[in-house]
Write a protein that holds these residues in place. Structure first.
Motif, mmCIF file in Angstrom:
data_model
loop_
_atom_site.group_PDB
_atom_site.id
_atom_site.type_symbol
_atom_site.label_atom_id
_atom_site.label_comp_id
_atom_site.label_asym_id
_atom_site.label_seq_id
_atom_site.Cartn_x
_atom_site.Cartn_y
_atom_site.Cartn_z
ATOM 1 N N VAL A 171 -8.824 9.778 -3.923
ATOM 2 C CA VAL A 171 -9.067 8.737 -2.918
ATOM 3 C C VAL A 171 -9.727 7.526 -3.570
ATOM 4 N N GLU A 172 -10.625 7.779 -4.500
ATOM 5 C CA GLU A 172 -11.320 6.694 -5.195
ATOM 6 C C GLU A 172 -10.336 5.798 -5.951
ATOM 7 N N THR A 173 -9.360 6.424 -6.632
ATOM 8 C CA THR A 173 -8.378 5.660 -7.403
ATOM 9 C C THR A 173 -7.472 4.842 -6.499
ATOM 10 N N ILE A 174 -7.015 5.435 -5.417
ATOM 11 C CA ILE A 174 -6.100 4.725 -4.523
ATOM 12 C C ILE A 174 -6.805 3.539 -3.867
ATOM 13 N N LYS A 201 -12.286 -2.585 0.407
ATOM 14 C CA LYS A 201 -12.474 -1.300 -0.277
ATOM 15 C C LYS A 201 -13.725 -0.598 0.260
ATOM 16 N N VAL A 202 -14.791 -1.355 0.479
ATOM 17 C CA VAL A 202 -16.022 -0.779 1.030
ATOM 18 C C VAL A 202 -15.777 -0.248 2.440
ATOM 19 N N ALA A 203 -15.036 -1.018 3.248
ATOM 20 C CA ALA A 203 -14.722 -0.583 4.612
ATOM 21 C C ALA A 203 -13.895 0.698 4.600
ATOM 22 N N LYS A 260 -6.771 0.601 -6.301
ATOM 23 C CA LYS A 260 -5.468 -0.034 -6.474
ATOM 24 C C LYS A 260 -5.034 -0.819 -5.237
ATOM 25 N N ILE A 261 -5.269 -0.256 -4.063
ATOM 26 C CA ILE A 261 -4.806 -0.920 -2.844
ATOM 27 C C ILE A 261 -5.670 -2.130 -2.498
ATOM 28 N N PHE A 262 -6.987 -2.005 -2.700
ATOM 29 C CA PHE A 262 -7.902 -3.074 -2.287
ATOM 30 C C PHE A 262 -8.497 -3.810 -3.496
ATOM 31 N N GLU A 263 -7.721 -3.877 -4.564
ATOM 32 C CA GLU A 263 -8.192 -4.506 -5.809
ATOM 33 C C GLU A 263 -8.654 -5.941 -5.582
ATOM 34 N N ALA A 267 0.830 -1.200 0.000
ATOM 35 C CA ALA A 267 0.000 0.000 0.000
ATOM 36 C C ALA A 267 0.867 1.254 0.000
ATOM 37 N N LYS A 268 1.941 1.231 0.773
ATOM 38 C CA LYS A 268 2.851 2.369 0.815
ATOM 39 C C LYS A 268 3.511 2.583 -0.539
ATOM 40 N N ARG A 269 3.863 1.488 -1.203
ATOM 41 C CA ARG A 269 4.474 1.593 -2.538
ATOM 42 C C ARG A 269 3.497 2.228 -3.526
ATOM 43 N N ILE A 270 2.236 1.815 -3.477
ATOM 44 C CA ILE A 270 1.225 2.342 -4.402
ATOM 45 C C ILE A 270 1.038 3.841 -4.194
#
Length: 339
Positions: free
Chosen positions: A246-249, A261-263, A252-255, A230-233
């Motif tokens: 925020v939506e994009t991150i 992602k919902v949480a 990518k993080i919770f793909e 997540a830090k790398r992303i």
């Protein structure tokens, strides 16, 4: 704003020492040379180019400062500055936790636009010397001076930059106790303006929310790798795009885990940040994303530059059959021990 492109047009200083019960307002503009002009430019540049500043809008009906500035002209600079200082002092005098300060008000130009800066320079205490004449000659003493202004290198705690054509305002501030409660008095009581979160605050909120969701959503063995990823992303988005939504991150993080992602989005909704843009400008804000910091339960600390973390020829993380993790640092040509 770049310091070199700031043009100081007018300046005035008012003494806002709440310990004496009344402000000492100046009736004349400040006479300054190139050194003090650089001092003012440095602070203005720090405010405008840092990630602590919040973009605000005045509550036009309620804000005394807004109504004062509606009448602004260069001919009335001194009188308007005194009205602003008097209003701020009344708030300070009613709330003893707000620190005493000098209020430097600066009218400046940047590119083709005109601005007003309200620089509240809180006092700090430092030791200095004093020479007194006595019957035997000179007597040198060390005294504590309680009204020293911040240096160029220090960041102010409370300040505002106001664009004069539309009265848009950018604020940096610190909470102080007002009526028993920590309050952003500079924006809430003094300027009376609504504010968006600063980019620094938004980045911090996103990072803490990601960490919280991952802590609850992964077991201990998996969590370590997911937190580093997540830090790398986040670091790549900032480096390549200057920031992220925020939506994009979240995508990518919770793909791989839509429920996480919902949480995460539920946490962002509390701050009204689901579609917010995060675009930090200051190197200090993003510095911690330029390396991975690892701490083992045996007391070992490892700092890995992000470019090395992303290179499989430099480092490898190995999950052992017993669930422990080994860190393999590869292809080292030179080792150096430092005291």
């Amino acid at each position: 704003m770049q310091k070199e492109n700031i043009r100081i047009r007018k300046a005035i200083v008012h003494i806002m020492d709440s310990t004496i019960g009344m402000p000492v307002l100046s009736d004349t503009e400040l006479e300054y040379g190139s050194e003090f002009a650089d001092f003012m430019k440095e602070h203005i540049a720090k405010i405008s180019s840092g990630d602590d500043a919040k973009e605000c809008r005045f509550y036009k009906e309620e804000s005394e400062v807004y109504h004062i500035l509606e009448q602004y002209s260069d001919d009335s600079f001194v009188d308007i500055s005194k009205d602003i200082a008097q209003f701020l002092y009344e708030i300070m005098n009613s709330n003893i936790d707000i620190p005493a300060a000098d209020l430097v008000i600066v009218r400046f130009q940047y590119d083709d636009e005109e601005y007003l800066a309200l620089l509240k320079m809180n006092y700090k205490s430092l030791y200095t010397h004093r020479t007194m004449t006595v019957s035997d000659g000179n007597s040198n003493e060390i005294i504590r001076h309680k009204s020293i202004l911040p240096s160029e290198s220090q960041r102010l705690s409370e300040a505002a930059i106001i664009r004069l054509d539309d009265l848009a305002v950018w604020v940096i501030e610190k909470k102080y106790e007002v009526n028993g409660e920590k309050t952003d008095y500079f924006s809430f009581l003094f300027l009376k303006c609504s504010s968006h979160l600063s980019h620094k605050s938004k980045l911090s909120i996103v990072s803490k929310a990601v960490e919280s969701v991952q802590r609850d959503g992964y077991d201990e063995g998996e969590r370590f790798a997911k937190q580093m990823e997540a830090k790398r992303i986040i670091q790549e988005e900032i480096e390549e795009n200057g920031g992220f939504t925020v939506e994009t991150i979240a995508e990518k993080i919770f793909e791989e885990k839509p429920e996480l992602k919902v949480a995460f989005q539920d946490k962002m909704e509390k701050y009204d940040m689901v579609k917010e843009e995060v675009q930090p400008q200051s190197e200090n804000t993003v510095k911690k994303y330029q390396s991975q910091h690892l701490y083992t339960d045996t007391g070992i600390e490892i700092k890995i530059p992000m470019e090395q973390y992303k290179n499989p020829r430099s480092i490898e993380f190995i999950t052992n059959p017993d669930g422990t993790v080994s860190v393999l640092i590869k292809n080292i040509e030179h080792l150096e021990a430092r005291m």
